[in-house]
Design an enzyme around this catalytic site. Sequence first.
Site, PDB file in Angstrom:
ATOM      1  N   LYS A   7      19.154   6.311  -5.888  1.00  0.00           N
ATOM      2  CA  LYS A   7      20.240   5.353  -6.080  1.00  0.00           C
ATOM      3  C   LYS A   7      21.357   5.955  -6.931  1.00  0.00           C
ATOM      4  O   LYS A   7      22.534   5.885  -6.574  1.00  0.00           O
ATOM      5  CB  LYS A   7      19.711   4.076  -6.730  1.00  0.00           C
ATOM      6  CG  LYS A   7      20.773   2.989  -6.885  1.00  0.00           C
ATOM      7  CD  LYS A   7      20.271   1.798  -7.683  1.00  0.00           C
ATOM      8  CE  LYS A   7      19.248   1.005  -6.940  1.00  0.00           C
ATOM      9  NZ  LYS A   7      18.902  -0.255  -7.632  1.00  0.00           N
ATOM     10  N   GLU A  64      13.339  14.530 -10.486  1.00  0.00           N
ATOM     11  CA  GLU A  64      12.475  15.118  -9.467  1.00  0.00           C
ATOM     12  C   GLU A  64      13.184  15.191  -8.114  1.00  0.00           C
ATOM     13  O   GLU A  64      13.120  16.202  -7.411  1.00  0.00           O
ATOM     14  CB  GLU A  64      11.183  14.299  -9.325  1.00  0.00           C
ATOM     15  CG  GLU A  64      10.308  14.282 -10.567  1.00  0.00           C
ATOM     16  CD  GLU A  64      10.622  13.114 -11.488  1.00  0.00           C
ATOM     17  OE1 GLU A  64       9.775  12.780 -12.326  1.00  0.00           O
ATOM     18  OE2 GLU A  64      11.733  12.531 -11.367  1.00  0.00           O
ATOM     19  N   GLY A 116      13.142  -0.391  -7.063  1.00  0.00           N
ATOM     20  CA  GLY A 116      12.657   0.733  -6.271  1.00  0.00           C
ATOM     21  C   GLY A 116      11.407   0.419  -5.483  1.00  0.00           C
ATOM     22  O   GLY A 116      11.300   0.752  -4.297  1.00  0.00           O
ATOM     23  N   ARG A 117      10.440  -0.255  -6.110  1.00  0.00           N
ATOM     24  CA  ARG A 117       9.166  -0.516  -5.421  1.00  0.00           C
ATOM     25  C   ARG A 117       9.288  -1.649  -4.403  1.00  0.00           C
ATOM     26  O   ARG A 117       8.330  -1.938  -3.686  1.00  0.00           O
ATOM     27  CB  ARG A 117       8.080  -0.826  -6.449  1.00  0.00           C
ATOM     28  CG  ARG A 117       8.388  -1.988  -7.386  1.00  0.00           C
ATOM     29  CD  ARG A 117       7.399  -2.025  -8.532  1.00  0.00           C
ATOM     30  NE  ARG A 117       7.720  -3.016  -9.549  1.00  0.00           N
ATOM     31  CZ  ARG A 117       8.570  -2.813 -10.557  1.00  0.00           C
ATOM     32  NH1 ARG A 117       9.202  -1.655 -10.657  1.00  0.00           N
ATOM     33  NH2 ARG A 117       8.788  -3.746 -11.468  1.00  0.00           N
ATOM     34  N   GLU A 125       3.089  -1.300 -11.365  1.00  0.00           N
ATOM     35  CA  GLU A 125       4.378  -1.136 -12.034  1.00  0.00           C
ATOM     36  C   GLU A 125       5.022  -2.493 -12.287  1.00  0.00           C
ATOM     37  O   GLU A 125       5.746  -2.677 -13.267  1.00  0.00           O
ATOM     38  CB  GLU A 125       5.308  -0.257 -11.183  1.00  0.00           C
ATOM     39  CG  GLU A 125       6.543   0.228 -11.943  1.00  0.00           C
ATOM     40  CD  GLU A 125       7.305   1.307 -11.195  1.00  0.00           C
ATOM     41  OE1 GLU A 125       7.035   2.500 -11.445  1.00  0.00           O
ATOM     42  OE2 GLU A 125       8.165   0.968 -10.369  1.00  0.00           O
ATOM     43  N   HIS A 160     -19.043   5.388   2.520  1.00  0.00           N
ATOM     44  CA  HIS A 160     -19.893   6.536   2.235  1.00  0.00           C
ATOM     45  C   HIS A 160     -19.527   7.196   0.911  1.00  0.00           C
ATOM     46  O   HIS A 160     -19.915   8.332   0.655  1.00  0.00           O
ATOM     47  CB  HIS A 160     -19.806   7.542   3.389  1.00  0.00           C
ATOM     48  CG  HIS A 160     -20.387   7.010   4.656  1.00  0.00           C
ATOM     49  ND1 HIS A 160     -21.693   7.220   5.037  1.00  0.00           N
ATOM     50  CD2 HIS A 160     -19.827   6.232   5.626  1.00  0.00           C
ATOM     51  CE1 HIS A 160     -21.909   6.613   6.192  1.00  0.00           C
ATOM     52  NE2 HIS A 160     -20.809   6.006   6.572  1.00  0.00           N
ATOM     53  N   LYS A 199      10.140   9.662 -18.878  1.00  0.00           N
ATOM     54  CA  LYS A 199      11.303  10.417 -18.408  1.00  0.00           C
ATOM     55  C   LYS A 199      12.112  10.948 -19.589  1.00  0.00           C
ATOM     56  O   LYS A 199      12.564  12.097 -19.587  1.00  0.00           O
ATOM     57  CB  LYS A 199      12.198   9.523 -17.544  1.00  0.00           C
ATOM     58  CG  LYS A 199      11.607   9.125 -16.205  1.00  0.00           C
ATOM     59  CD  LYS A 199      12.598   8.243 -15.462  1.00  0.00           C
ATOM     60  CE  LYS A 199      12.058   7.760 -14.137  1.00  0.00           C
ATOM     61  NZ  LYS A 199      13.005   6.858 -13.444  1.00  0.00           N
TER      62      LYS A 199
END
Length: 546
Positions: free
Chosen positions: A208, A214, A270-271, A356, A387, A507
């Site tokens: 954005k 990153e 964001g999420r 979050e 399993h 951050k």
Amino acid sequence: MSAPSLRSTAEWRALARHWRSLRGTTLKQLFDGDAKRGTRLVAKGVGLYLDYSKNLVTDDTLRLLRQLAKARGVFARRDAMFRGDKINETEKRAVLHVALRAPRNERILVDGTNVVPEVHEVLDRMAAFSEKVRAGEWRGHSGKRIRNVISIGIGGSDLGPVMAYEALKHYSRRDMTFRFVSNVDPTDFVEATRDLDAAETLFVVCSKTFTTLETLTNAHAARDWCLQKLGGNEAAVAKHFVAVSTNAKEVEKFGIDTANMFGFWDWVGGRYSMDSAIGLSTMLAIGPEAFRDMLAGFHAMDEHFKSAPPESNLPLLMGLIAIWYNDFFGAQTVAVLPYAQYLKRFPAYLQQLTMESNGKHVTLSGEHVDYATGPIYWGEPGTNGQHSFYQLIHQGTRLIPCDFIGFMHSLNPLGGQHDLLMANLFAQTEALAFGKTPEQVRAEGTPEWLVPHRVCEGNRPTNTFLADSLTPHTLGALIALYEHSVFVQGAIWHIDSFDQWGVELGKQLANKLIPQLQDQNDPDLEHDSSTNALIRRYRAARTEAR
């Protein structure tokens, strides 16, 4: 904004008394006492069938939970969200992911402006661009058509598109390659591009602000890779990069034509953004028509959440049941177990959405909570998980509520394998609910010394979701279901489900540490003794390697 302490409310105290009265009650007793329980405690909506009968609840439990929701203002807060009120209180923002999938004729106001036309303007531009790429009309710098798409993002700008691509791979273009880069570990980028032709590769950079550490690090690595492979002509960047961003200045500085910049808004977290321009890679994979079908699934669940009666409201039921186990039974985790290989990334996506959002320790008014919030979500597709970790769910000492997700029809029918898959789903929920008693174990001829080891106590709660098949519409409905379930929980806990200040702290510290790792001279270190020692050890190893 203040509210009465949750534990002090009459509704909470009533639930606590009710929980104490239920202690020792088993699912077997509840089913034995109600022959219609398995067909009565169900709810339907937007193509989803929810069987919640295998939960440790009674009609009184559900009634008391609905009363708690009303007392805590869940419905009023829901309506405020859909109105565009600024319910993200710490950031003074509206929370309008629901506007991303609203039909063109709807009106949703933010500061007096109807945002729906803006949403559709971006969707239309995304569709036009996607059609060009998919038709081979958008060509790379050397004139070759685009055959590879790499989406670069992190967090909500990555988990949603990755999950949606995997979930809807059946509908995707199989003559195109889609990959995703998120980790700043260089291995992620190197492996994603190792076997690709740069002349046929398009990068979608999702940030954005166009400043995310990153994402921009990987974007610059991609830019260098492209220029190296394509002869160093910087004009190539505009043909091989598009941006999902709102920072036109930085996008242009990078070399991307701002005509190929797709924006979104600060009222989209964001999420919650996978159905915005962040989903451009999804649209490129499945096409605009299927993408709009997914949006229709989201919107249908939004409408269900707004209008369905509380007794049959799927997100409300899910949220209330989650509160019941988290805050009264002390269940710290929820397992999400999709019996569909295409949904292999769905639990990882839900981890960010739920943890979050509701991983908060203070209320909206800044007071420390004295109750549990934000359970840990995790899971793997069935039958793989059977399993590995199912052993702990069946016979471990922790109560782990589970959400099972299955489909009536396979998108890839192969003999009777789908029947085997679904038989396992139904068997697991039955076994978790009712277990195996010592008497049943002995009746199988088991030696007495082995009996305790083979007993399964049961009484492990589950929800079971069934849908016809995994379509884009169904995926949209499923995601919106969990979005609104998270909302319900946050509203009852009276926390801000839409900020993430804990993420920001890491951050900030990383930005301080980067120059200390890279400085040619010994930096002055003022961290704790552990961090200082780790930095010095890392720097020494890097110096030796030079």
